[in-house]
Write an enzyme that holds these catalytic residues in place. Structure first.
Site, mmCIF file in Angstrom:
data_model
loop_
_atom_site.group_PDB
_atom_site.id
_atom_site.type_symbol
_atom_site.label_atom_id
_atom_site.label_comp_id
_atom_site.label_asym_id
_atom_site.label_seq_id
_atom_site.Cartn_x
_atom_site.Cartn_y
_atom_site.Cartn_z
ATOM 1 N N HIS A 102 0.833 -1.205 0.000
ATOM 2 C CA HIS A 102 0.000 0.000 0.000
ATOM 3 C C HIS A 102 0.870 1.258 0.000
ATOM 4 O O HIS A 102 0.633 2.202 -0.758
ATOM 5 C CB HIS A 102 -0.895 0.023 1.247
ATOM 6 N N HIS A 150 0.967 -4.155 9.068
ATOM 7 C CA HIS A 150 2.393 -3.980 8.814
ATOM 8 C C HIS A 150 3.089 -3.468 10.060
ATOM 9 O O HIS A 150 2.484 -2.766 10.888
ATOM 10 C CB HIS A 150 2.642 -3.000 7.667
#
Length: 324
Positions: A167, A221
């Site tokens: 992302h 993450h």
């Protein structure tokens, strides 16, 4: 400023096909990058050893994405292209539109291939790996202490793709390219001190940063994944931008290299006929001067001969009178 007066002469209809044909191999390479990335997503990542003592940092809840996957291409690809089209409508420069789109797609695809290749090679577990591996919350380990997952295979597969953040790298690749593009178009570094321009070019980077922060907040993450993804995205975006455009601080940073190259070629083609016309004019003038000189020489030659004859007869008279 004189160069900007030529804008509007090279539109999509008049020069679009020719410009795209010039970069045919670049478009083919883009398709090749797409196929490579499809292959990288089909293979399984490295299943890194995950022991019981490593689960301490991998027990975060499995949440949905604040920034959905489908929204990242809209933010990093569609939004910049819309701005490119707005600039094209205003300037009517197909060189700028074509190279901006081509540079953006290269930035996105090169970043994607690098990111997915590292994901597969590293195989770092995500912070929510426990709930991916053991949906019931009961962890099981094998003979060597490695996890024995009982969750969905695709969910587990994604659980080994934490490093780096896709992302974030996508966002910085697309929005970082857009920030550089706006810097050149707004002439943000023209040494006139307009800080408002900096606020505009920082907006895309700010949006990309928020995307990266959301990945940590959603426990998809680690912060190091986001940092590495942002670094990959902005570095690739910079290289791809400089492949087609001068640096934003350059006096000609508002346009692509191809535009200024076209102007030089056009100027050279117009100077050659002018030089030829000038040479022809000079030759004509020289020819006229030679004809006049020849006529003058023939005319003066006739008078000269008569004068010479008069002078000869005069000398003869004087000699004869002297003898007398």
């Amino acid at each position: 400023m004189q160069m900007e007066t030529h804008l509007g002469e090279h539109t999509m209809r008049s020069h679009g096909f020719a410009v795209a044909k010039t970069h045919l191999y670049d478009w083919i390479i883009l398709l090749l990058l797409v196929l490579i990335d499809i292959g990288l997503n089909m293979i399984y990542p490295f299943f890194r050893f995950v022991g019981e003592d490593m689960m301490f940092d991998l027990k975060y809840p499995l949440k949905s994405n604040t920034v959905p996957v489908w929204s990242v291409p809209i933010l990093a690809v569609v939004l910049p292209m819309v701005i490119f089209l707005v600039v094209y409508i205003r300037r009517r420069d197909i060189y700028d539109l074509h190279h901006a789109v081509l540079g953006l797609l290269f930035s996105i695809l090169v970043t994607t291939v690098i990111t997915d290749a590292i994901k597969d090679a590293v195989g770092r577990p995500r912070p929510n790996f426990l709930w991916r591996c053991f949906p019931d919350g009961k962890d099981v380990y094998g003979e060597w202490g490695n996890v024995i997952c009982n969750g969905d295979k695709l969910v587990i597969k994604e659980g080994y793709k934490s490093f780096p953040s896709g992302h974030t790298s996508w966002s910085f690749a697309g929005l970082g390219f857009l920030s550089l593009y706006l810097s050149g178009k707004l002439k943000a570094f023209d040494r006139k001190g307009h800080v408002a321009k900096l606020c505009i070019i920082f907006l895309p980077l700010f949006a990309a940063s928020l995307v990266g922060i959301s990945r940590v907040d959603d426990y998809w993450h680690h912060w190091t994944d986001v940092f590495a993804g942002s670094l990959i995205g902005i570095v690739v975006a910079t290289f791809c931008y400089l492949q087609f455009f001068p640096p934003p601080y350059h006096p000609e940073g508002w346009g692509p290299y191809a535009y200024f190259r076209m102007l030089e070629e056009t100027r050279g083609m117009t100077q050659v006929p002018n030089a030829q016309n000038g040479n022809q004019t000079q030759m004509a003038q020289l020819t006229e001067a030679q004809v006049e000189n020849q006529e003058g020489q023939s005319h003066h030659g006739f008078m000269g001969l008569s004068l010479a004859g008069n002078q000869t007869s005069t000398l003869e008279d004087e000699l004869e009178s002297g003898r007398k």
